[in-house]
Design a protein around this motif. Structure first.
Motif, PDB file in Angstrom:
ATOM      1  N   GLN A  86       0.827  -1.213   0.000  1.00 13.14           N
ATOM      2  CA  GLN A  86       0.000   0.000   0.000  1.00 13.14           C
ATOM      3  C   GLN A  86       0.865   1.268   0.000  1.00 13.14           C
ATOM      4  O   GLN A  86       0.615   2.215   0.750  1.00 13.14           O
ATOM      5  CB  GLN A  86      -0.945  -0.014   1.202  1.00 13.14           C
ATOM      6  CG  GLN A  86      -1.855  -1.228   1.262  1.00 13.14           C
ATOM      7  CD  GLN A  86      -2.766  -1.220   2.470  1.00 13.14           C
ATOM      8  OE1 GLN A  86      -3.224  -0.161   2.909  1.00 13.14           O
ATOM      9  NE2 GLN A  86      -3.050  -2.393   3.012  1.00 13.14           N
ATOM     10  N   LEU A  87       1.836   1.281  -0.870  1.00  8.80           N
ATOM     11  CA  LEU A  87       2.800   2.381  -0.872  1.00  8.80           C
ATOM     12  C   LEU A  87       2.178   3.693  -1.345  1.00  8.80           C
ATOM     13  O   LEU A  87       2.544   4.766  -0.851  1.00  8.80           O
ATOM     14  CB  LEU A  87       3.999   2.015  -1.751  1.00  8.80           C
ATOM     15  CG  LEU A  87       4.801   0.789  -1.297  1.00  8.80           C
ATOM     16  CD1 LEU A  87       5.988   0.570  -2.224  1.00  8.80           C
ATOM     17  CD2 LEU A  87       5.288   0.963   0.138  1.00  8.80           C
ATOM     18  N   ARG A  91      -0.974   4.782  -1.000  1.00  7.60           N
ATOM     19  CA  ARG A  91      -1.790   5.366   0.073  1.00  7.60           C
ATOM     20  C   ARG A  91      -0.913   5.953   1.170  1.00  7.60           C
ATOM     21  O   ARG A  91      -1.137   7.086   1.635  1.00  7.60           O
ATOM     22  CB  ARG A  91      -2.728   4.319   0.661  1.00  7.60           C
ATOM     23  CG  ARG A  91      -3.580   4.844   1.825  1.00  7.60           C
ATOM     24  CD  ARG A  91      -4.449   3.750   2.411  1.00  7.60           C
ATOM     25  NE  ARG A  91      -3.667   2.654   2.982  1.00  7.60           N
ATOM     26  CZ  ARG A  91      -3.074   2.708   4.188  1.00  7.60           C
ATOM     27  NH1 ARG A  91      -3.176   3.805   4.926  1.00  7.60           N
ATOM     28  NH2 ARG A  91      -2.415   1.669   4.624  1.00  7.60           N
ATOM     29  N   LYS A  92       0.105   5.222   1.592  1.00 10.13           N
ATOM     30  CA  LYS A  92       0.953   5.676   2.692  1.00 10.13           C
ATOM     31  C   LYS A  92       1.749   6.914   2.301  1.00 10.13           C
ATOM     32  O   LYS A  92       1.941   7.831   3.114  1.00 10.13           O
ATOM     33  CB  LYS A  92       1.879   4.540   3.129  1.00 10.13           C
ATOM     34  CG  LYS A  92       1.129   3.374   3.771  1.00 10.13           C
ATOM     35  CD  LYS A  92       2.069   2.243   4.153  1.00 10.13           C
ATOM     36  CE  LYS A  92       1.277   1.090   4.778  1.00 10.13           C
ATOM     37  NZ  LYS A  92       2.165  -0.061   5.134  1.00 10.13           N
ATOM     38  N   GLU A 149      -0.598   9.906   2.281  1.00 12.74           N
ATOM     39  CA  GLU A 149      -0.923  10.304   3.652  1.00 12.74           C
ATOM     40  C   GLU A 149       0.199  11.142   4.270  1.00 12.74           C
ATOM     41  O   GLU A 149      -0.047  11.964   5.158  1.00 12.74           O
ATOM     42  CB  GLU A 149      -1.186   9.068   4.511  1.00 12.74           C
ATOM     43  CG  GLU A 149      -2.505   8.374   4.194  1.00 12.74           C
ATOM     44  CD  GLU A 149      -2.697   7.107   5.012  1.00 12.74           C
ATOM     45  OE1 GLU A 149      -1.734   6.706   5.706  1.00 12.74           O
ATOM     46  OE2 GLU A 149      -3.789   6.521   4.965  1.00 12.74           O
ATOM     47  N   LEU A 150       1.414  10.936   3.794  1.00 12.17           N
ATOM     48  CA  LEU A 150       2.565  11.686   4.297  1.00 12.17           C
ATOM     49  C   LEU A 150       2.820  12.946   3.477  1.00 12.17           C
ATOM     50  O   LEU A 150       3.839  13.613   3.657  1.00 12.17           O
ATOM     51  CB  LEU A 150       3.801  10.797   4.299  1.00 12.17           C
ATOM     52  CG  LEU A 150       3.782   9.650   5.322  1.00 12.17           C
ATOM     53  CD1 LEU A 150       4.915   8.667   5.059  1.00 12.17           C
ATOM     54  CD2 LEU A 150       3.895  10.218   6.735  1.00 12.17           C
ATOM     55  N   ASP A 156      10.102  -4.612   4.386  1.00  5.90           N
ATOM     56  CA  ASP A 156       8.915  -3.768   4.401  1.00  5.90           C
ATOM     57  C   ASP A 156       9.252  -2.435   3.729  1.00  5.90           C
ATOM     58  O   ASP A 156       9.750  -1.500   4.375  1.00  5.90           O
ATOM     59  CB  ASP A 156       8.442  -3.524   5.830  1.00  5.90           C
ATOM     60  CG  ASP A 156       7.130  -2.737   5.875  1.00  5.90           C
ATOM     61  OD1 ASP A 156       6.623  -2.359   4.804  1.00  5.90           O
ATOM     62  OD2 ASP A 156       6.621  -2.502   6.983  1.00  5.90           O
ATOM     63  N   SER A 161       7.562   0.003   2.893  1.00  5.49           N
ATOM     64  CA  SER A 161       6.848   1.186   3.378  1.00  5.49           C
ATOM     65  C   SER A 161       7.635   1.929   4.454  1.00  5.49           C
ATOM     66  O   SER A 161       7.421   3.129   4.667  1.00  5.49           O
ATOM     67  CB  SER A 161       5.477   0.794   3.928  1.00  5.49           C
ATOM     68  OG  SER A 161       5.595  -0.013   5.086  1.00  5.49           O
ATOM     69  N   THR A 162       8.552   1.255   5.145  1.00  7.29           N
ATOM     70  CA  THR A 162       9.334   1.929   6.186  1.00  7.29           C
ATOM     71  C   THR A 162      10.236   3.009   5.594  1.00  7.29           C
ATOM     72  O   THR A 162      10.621   3.942   6.303  1.00  7.29           O
ATOM     73  CB  THR A 162      10.166   0.923   6.977  1.00  7.29           C
ATOM     74  OG1 THR A 162      11.041   0.223   6.070  1.00  7.29           O
ATOM     75  CG2 THR A 162       9.284  -0.086   7.687  1.00  7.29           C
ATOM     76  N   ASP A 221       9.100   6.581   5.916  1.00  7.06           N
ATOM     77  CA  ASP A 221       9.228   7.287   7.193  1.00  7.06           C
ATOM     78  C   ASP A 221      10.184   8.470   7.078  1.00  7.06           C
ATOM     79  O   ASP A 221      10.108   9.413   7.873  1.00  7.06           O
ATOM     80  CB  ASP A 221       9.736   6.342   8.282  1.00  7.06           C
ATOM     81  CG  ASP A 221       8.714   5.262   8.636  1.00  7.06           C
ATOM     82  OD1 ASP A 221       7.526   5.448   8.304  1.00  7.06           O
ATOM     83  OD2 ASP A 221       9.115   4.239   9.223  1.00  7.06           O
TER      84      ASP A 221
END
Length: 448
Positions: free
Chosen positions: A145-146, A148-149, A152-153, A227, A229-230, A233
């Protein structure tokens, strides 16, 4: 440094020496049978190397014999150790020796702690743009779900249309023109390099999202490849690294440029679906010089004649051992890693197995510029694993403009300890650390 901390490396070095000596003592107590097994181990290693060479360089009966030899040699050594009733002592000696090696490295590392790449505190981006390949890595963009994430950022996401050919470099340049203050990409290393070059030219930070298959660049940056998606961050809590960006001709690369056998093999359309079979079919002609152009490489002032395989890396890889294999401790040293292989027969294959980096058939060095010439106008080249055909001479350098890579503050893969593996372990350093009391060591132990 406290007195106890100062003594730590010295004590580790002493224990390492004791383990190495204990291994020799155990072997000595096995008597003639133990010595016979050790000699057999050396012979077995030679036979394995010879067998492997026959498998790679020949076809037909010779290849079959080589495969049998490569498998039978280690089995024969084990059988000999069991029959001679020295298997357990030999295993104990080997364990002691490898424990000694590990402790020796730890001692030297503690005595001269390696430094990680400097991290810079910079403001978070306000208009980040990320380019994502939905097919990369078997669909990691969707699975994690890259999109969406990232949104969101606060990032704008450009999702590639894989049904048509798209120029990711042009997409990145367009994003820069529209005011992006960070460019990132979720894709393989080849795509990473193309977008990284645009970021470097614009002087903008670059974000790596490891959504490719192998993600070697991400691994050496310390990112969590399990992962992807990390990596996002970094958009809210990140630091900046200045790393080198390689150039082969006018094309960027973040990992490696390969010439010779591997570069020729990956040109085959069958390679992606049948890697082993394709390689075994092509290697005999490539290794024996019956196919492919003859190359010469110039690495600064060092000439490499007719290497069968040549690997040029964006910064040197760690010395090949169980822990350091396939890793680059730093990406900001400003030099290329160079590894060249030239094996002309079974004897040189055996020498390579016995001597490793000291063998005449293997060259491991660093250079600021590597120029590859050939008796052909164009040669196969693999750039970050991508098969290309480039005109000769092919020149590899590091870009003058460093790449600003924004990474998460906490990265699980950061391991500055790998730095001391860019060169082999020298037991003389261990002996000096363990036994020679230098003035600096005396002051450290005194707490001064």
């Amino acid at each position: 440094m406290t007195k106890a901390a100062g003594r730590g490396p010295r004590n580790l070095a002493r224990i390492a020496l004791l383990c190495a000596l204990a291994a020799l003592v155990v072997v000595a107590f096995t008597g003639l049978h133990g010595l016979l097994v050790l000699i057999a181990e050396t012979v077995g290693l030679v036979l394995m190397a010879v067998g492997a060479w026959w498998v790679l360089a020949y076809r037909g009966v010779t290849r079959v014999v080589g495969a049998v030899l490569a498998v039978a040699a280690p089995i024969g050594v084990i059988v000999l150790a069991v029959v001679s009733e020295v298997l357990l002592p030999v295993v104990v000696a080997l364990v002691l020796w490898f424990v000694g090696l590990a402790l020796a490295r730890s001692a030297l590392r503690a005595a001269r702690p390696p430094k990680a790449m400097p991290e810079r505190e910079v403001p978070a981006p306000r208009r980040p743009v990320l380019i994502m390949n939905p097919k990369s890595g078997g669909g990691k963009v969707e699975r994690f779900q890259l999109v969406r994430k990232a949104e969101e950022l606060g990032a704008k996401v450009i999702l590639l249309d894989t049904s048509v050919q798209q120029d990711v470099g042009e997409l990145a340049r367009q994003a820069v023109a529209e005011g992006a203050d960070l460019i990132g990409v979720a894709g393989g290393d080849g795509t990473q390099a193309l977008v990284a070059a645009v970021a470097a030219e614009a002087g903008l930070p670059f974000l790596v999202v490891c959504a490719g298959t192998r993600n070697h660049f991400a691994m050496d940056l310390g990112l969590d490849r399990t992962d992807p998606s990390t990596g996002l961050d970094a958009l809210r809590d990140g630091v900046e690294l200045r790393v080198d960006l390689g150039r082969v001709g006018d094309r960027p690369f973040v990992n490696t440029v390969s010439f010779g056998a591997y570069a020729a093999i990956v040109q085959s359309p069958q390679y992606r679906d049948a890697k082993t079979a394709t390689a075994l079919d092509a290697l005999p002609d490539l290794l024996l010089g019956e196919n492919g152009p003859r190359m010469t490489a110039q690495a600064d002032d060092h000439r490499l004649d007719a290497p069968q395989a040549l690997l040029v890396s964006n910064n040197p890889y760690a010395a090949p051992d169980v822990i350091g294999v396939g890793r680059r401790p730093r990406l900001d040293r400003g030099v290329l890693g160079v590894l060249a292989v030239r094996v002309d027969g079974a004897a040189q294959a055996a020498e390579l197995a016995l001597l490793g980096a000291q063998a005449t058939g293997l060259t491991v060095m660093s250079a600021r510029r590597v120029t590859v010439r050939a008796d052909a106008e164009r040669i196969p080249v693999a750039v970050d694993g991508e098969a290309l055909i480039l005109p000769t001479p092919v020149v590899c350098t590091l870009g003058a403009q460093p790449l600003r890579v924004r990474v998460p503050r906490n990265r699980p893969g950061v391991d500055p300890a790998l730095q001391d593996r860019t060169r082999g372990l020298d037991w003389r350093d261990v002996v000096r650390l363990a036994l020679v009391r230098t003035p600096a060591a005396a002051r450290t132990e005194a707490g001064v």
